[in-house]
Scaffold this active site. Structure first.
Site, PDB file in Angstrom:
ATOM      1  N   THR A 144       0.856  -1.195   0.000  1.00  0.00           N
ATOM      2  CA  THR A 144       0.000   0.000   0.000  1.00  0.00           C
ATOM      3  C   THR A 144       0.888   1.239   0.000  1.00  0.00           C
ATOM      4  O   THR A 144       1.743   1.394   0.871  1.00  0.00           O
ATOM      5  CB  THR A 144      -0.920  -0.031   1.241  1.00  0.00           C
ATOM      6  OG1 THR A 144      -1.828  -1.118   1.082  1.00  0.00           O
ATOM      7  CG2 THR A 144      -1.709   1.255   1.380  1.00  0.00           C
ATOM      8  N   GLN A 187      -4.096  -7.081  -6.939  1.00  0.00           N
ATOM      9  CA  GLN A 187      -4.665  -7.635  -5.711  1.00  0.00           C
ATOM     10  C   GLN A 187      -6.026  -7.008  -5.441  1.00  0.00           C
ATOM     11  O   GLN A 187      -6.156  -5.796  -5.279  1.00  0.00           O
ATOM     12  CB  GLN A 187      -3.731  -7.407  -4.520  1.00  0.00           C
ATOM     13  CG  GLN A 187      -4.121  -8.327  -3.365  1.00  0.00           C
ATOM     14  CD  GLN A 187      -3.454  -7.987  -2.051  1.00  0.00           C
ATOM     15  OE1 GLN A 187      -3.393  -6.823  -1.664  1.00  0.00           O
ATOM     16  NE2 GLN A 187      -2.981  -8.999  -1.348  1.00  0.00           N
ATOM     17  N   ASN A 199      -4.609 -10.385   6.402  1.00  0.00           N
ATOM     18  CA  ASN A 199      -4.292  -9.132   7.110  1.00  0.00           C
ATOM     19  C   ASN A 199      -5.474  -8.406   7.739  1.00  0.00           C
ATOM     20  O   ASN A 199      -5.438  -7.193   7.944  1.00  0.00           O
ATOM     21  CB  ASN A 199      -3.508  -8.180   6.187  1.00  0.00           C
ATOM     22  CG  ASN A 199      -2.205  -8.805   5.721  1.00  0.00           C
ATOM     23  OD1 ASN A 199      -1.738  -9.764   6.319  1.00  0.00           O
ATOM     24  ND2 ASN A 199      -1.612  -8.291   4.670  1.00  0.00           N
ATOM     25  N   TYR A 249      -8.628  -7.920   6.652  1.00  0.00           N
ATOM     26  CA  TYR A 249      -9.624  -7.253   5.812  1.00  0.00           C
ATOM     27  C   TYR A 249     -10.835  -8.183   5.607  1.00  0.00           C
ATOM     28  O   TYR A 249     -10.914  -9.240   6.221  1.00  0.00           O
ATOM     29  CB  TYR A 249      -8.956  -6.751   4.527  1.00  0.00           C
ATOM     30  CG  TYR A 249      -7.864  -5.742   4.878  1.00  0.00           C
ATOM     31  CD1 TYR A 249      -8.204  -4.486   5.384  1.00  0.00           C
ATOM     32  CD2 TYR A 249      -6.516  -6.073   4.820  1.00  0.00           C
ATOM     33  CE1 TYR A 249      -7.235  -3.572   5.789  1.00  0.00           C
ATOM     34  CE2 TYR A 249      -5.529  -5.163   5.221  1.00  0.00           C
ATOM     35  CZ  TYR A 249      -5.903  -3.916   5.715  1.00  0.00           C
ATOM     36  OH  TYR A 249      -4.944  -3.026   6.130  1.00  0.00           O
ATOM     37  N   ARG A 280      -4.414 -14.871  -1.186  1.00  0.00           N
ATOM     38  CA  ARG A 280      -3.450 -14.565  -0.117  1.00  0.00           C
ATOM     39  C   ARG A 280      -4.099 -14.732   1.247  1.00  0.00           C
ATOM     40  O   ARG A 280      -5.182 -14.197   1.502  1.00  0.00           O
ATOM     41  CB  ARG A 280      -2.936 -13.135  -0.260  1.00  0.00           C
ATOM     42  CG  ARG A 280      -1.701 -12.873   0.614  1.00  0.00           C
ATOM     43  CD  ARG A 280      -1.175 -11.466   0.429  1.00  0.00           C
ATOM     44  NE  ARG A 280       0.268 -11.389   0.702  1.00  0.00           N
ATOM     45  CZ  ARG A 280       0.867 -10.345   1.271  1.00  0.00           C
ATOM     46  NH1 ARG A 280       0.185  -9.279   1.619  1.00  0.00           N
ATOM     47  NH2 ARG A 280       2.159 -10.350   1.488  1.00  0.00           N
ATOM     48  N   ASN A 306      -4.536  -5.445  12.594  1.00  0.00           N
ATOM     49  CA  ASN A 306      -5.962  -5.088  12.485  1.00  0.00           C
ATOM     50  C   ASN A 306      -6.817  -5.815  13.523  1.00  0.00           C
ATOM     51  O   ASN A 306      -7.987  -6.140  13.266  1.00  0.00           O
ATOM     52  CB  ASN A 306      -6.507  -5.315  11.064  1.00  0.00           C
ATOM     53  CG  ASN A 306      -6.040  -4.241  10.096  1.00  0.00           C
ATOM     54  OD1 ASN A 306      -5.843  -3.089  10.503  1.00  0.00           O
ATOM     55  ND2 ASN A 306      -5.858  -4.594   8.832  1.00  0.00           N
TER      56      ASN A 306
HETATM   57  C1  PHB Z   1      -1.501  -1.214   5.393  1.00  0.00           C
HETATM   58  O1  PHB Z   1      -1.878  -0.198   4.799  1.00  0.00           O
HETATM   59  O2  PHB Z   1      -0.857  -1.156   6.441  1.00  0.00           O
HETATM   60  C2  PHB Z   1      -1.836  -2.533   4.829  1.00  0.00           C
HETATM   61  C3  PHB Z   1      -2.632  -2.620   3.716  1.00  0.00           C
HETATM   62  C4  PHB Z   1      -2.939  -3.861   3.191  1.00  0.00           C
HETATM   63  C5  PHB Z   1      -2.443  -4.982   3.796  1.00  0.00           C
HETATM   64  C6  PHB Z   1      -1.648  -4.896   4.905  1.00  0.00           C
HETATM   65  C7  PHB Z   1      -1.345  -3.660   5.422  1.00  0.00           C
HETATM   66  O3  PHB Z   1      -2.734  -6.185   3.340  1.00  0.00           O
END
Ligand code: PHB
Length: 359
Positions: free
Chosen positions: A26, A99, A178, A180, A227, A235
């Site tokens: 990102t 992605q 991560n 989301y 992934r 998070n």
């Molecule tokens: C972040 O912005 O910190 C971030 C974004 C997407 C990810 C992991 C971290 O999969």
């Protein structure tokens, strides 16, 4: 000849010239309307010597956004912007997949259409703060999605995949890691539903499988990766039994015959690992090709390939700071240091101005 990071490999139908993958990063530098623009084109083109580039996580709809200045992959202007990126990478002999991202609860009304409440499997507010255009603010409690709303989310992944094809990508990676949206459904710290999408492993993996099957129907299984991040606490994520859950997920993905499974093998942003996890056992359950990620260097990457653990290795921060990472690995050159102050947002500084090696 020995197989190592510099050996070619084919993931599904995507032929890689080497096994050194650029991990999704990102960077918060998209143009107005989430449209990739010239500086993004240059950034990705600089890194085209990677065997494969995975783009930064890219929202599939207006409701999928969770940070400022992200590119999207759902409007005509975004498709046109990404086409400039894919053309530039292909012109340099590179491969690039996008992605596909829905952030779920990791968002804020100020980032969403008409100040909408973020959506999630369950109305559980994550600890921590949202990154907004006005700085860091507390997360809000998300709205639990009704089962009747899920087909529209699957459809957003389908539409984004159609956009990705028009934009010239070599494939797509479904972001189920991560913390989301799809990961929020997988892990029971964020999913306390009592319907067909909560409770048992079968129920918690249901949305990921529905999304993946729908995406495969659009672009073909040989162009789709997934992934996962089984033990990443980032998070505010946790699960009561990650090994059993993610072993189940790996096996549930087998029948889809995907191009690859990509695993974040720990906690990102220095978050450590909350639970012990046997990534070798997890990897062995998945019958396809495996991409390993997190804190690998050249030696550990080669060792992972030599041992059969991984088919390729994704490098994040090293690629961010070294556009010519492949060449540097080849000649064992020193690496540029990454400047974390310029990771998220800003200009070309810390983005396209990391120096190449002197020749
Ligand atoms: C972040 O912005 O910190 C971030 C974004 C997407 C990810 C992991 C971290 O999969």
């Amino acid at each position: 000849m020995q197989t190592d990071l510099f050996s070619p490999v084919t993931l599904g139908s995507i032929a890689l010239k080497n096994r050194i993958v650029m991990a999704p990063l990102t960077r918060n530098r998209a143009g107005e309307g989430g449209v990739p623009h010239a500086v993004n084109v240059e950034y990705y083109a600089q890194r085209a010597s990677a065997g494969l580039i995975i783009t930064e996580a890219t929202p599939i709809s207006a409701m999928a956004h969770g940070y400022p200045a992200l590119p999207g992959v759902y409007t005509d202007a975004q498709i046109a912007g990404w086409k400039l990126v894919t053309d530039a990478v292909h012109a340099k002999g590179g491969k690039i997949v996008i992605q596909l991202w829905h952030v779920g609860r990791i968002s804020h009304p100020s980032l969403l259409p008409n100040g909408a409440q973020p959506v999630a499997p369950s109305a559980i507010k994550p600890a921590g703060k949202a990154f907004t255009y006005k700085g860091l603010v507390d997360y809000v409690e998300p709205r639990a999605l009704d089962e009747s709303e899920l087909p529209a989310i699957v459809q957003d992944y389908v539409h984004a995949t159609q956009c990705a094809i028009k934009a010239g990508f070599d494939g797509v990676e479904i972001h189920a890691a991560n913390g989301y949206l799809l990961d929020q459904f997988l892990r029971d710290g964020s999913n306390t539903r009592t319907d067909n999408y909560g409770g048992s492993f079968e129920n918690r993996v249901r949305l990921l499988l529905e999304v993946t099957k729908a995406v495969v129907n659009v672009i073909g299984s040989d162009k789709v990766g997934v992934r996962l991040s089984p033990v990443n606490p980032f998070n505010d994520m946790k699960d009561s039994n990650p090994q059993a859950l993610f072993n189940y997920v790996a096996e549930a993905l087998n029948p889809l015959n995907l191009a690859y499974l990509h695993a974040v093998e720990g906690g990102i942003h220095g978050g450590g690992i909350a639970d012990p996890f046997d990534f070798n056992a997890f990897r062995k359950l998945f019958k396809g090709q495996y991409m390993a990620n997190l804190s690998y260097d050249k030696a550990r990457g080669n060792a992972a390939i030599a041992s059969g653990h991984a088919d390729c290795v994704a490098y994040g921060v090293p690629f961010l700071a070294n556009p010519d990472l492949v060449e540097r690995f080849k000649v064992d050159a020193p690496l540029n240091e990454a400047d974390s102050k310029t990771f998220y947002g800003g200009t070309e500084k810390g983005y396209t101005d990391y120096p190449f090696m002197k020749v």
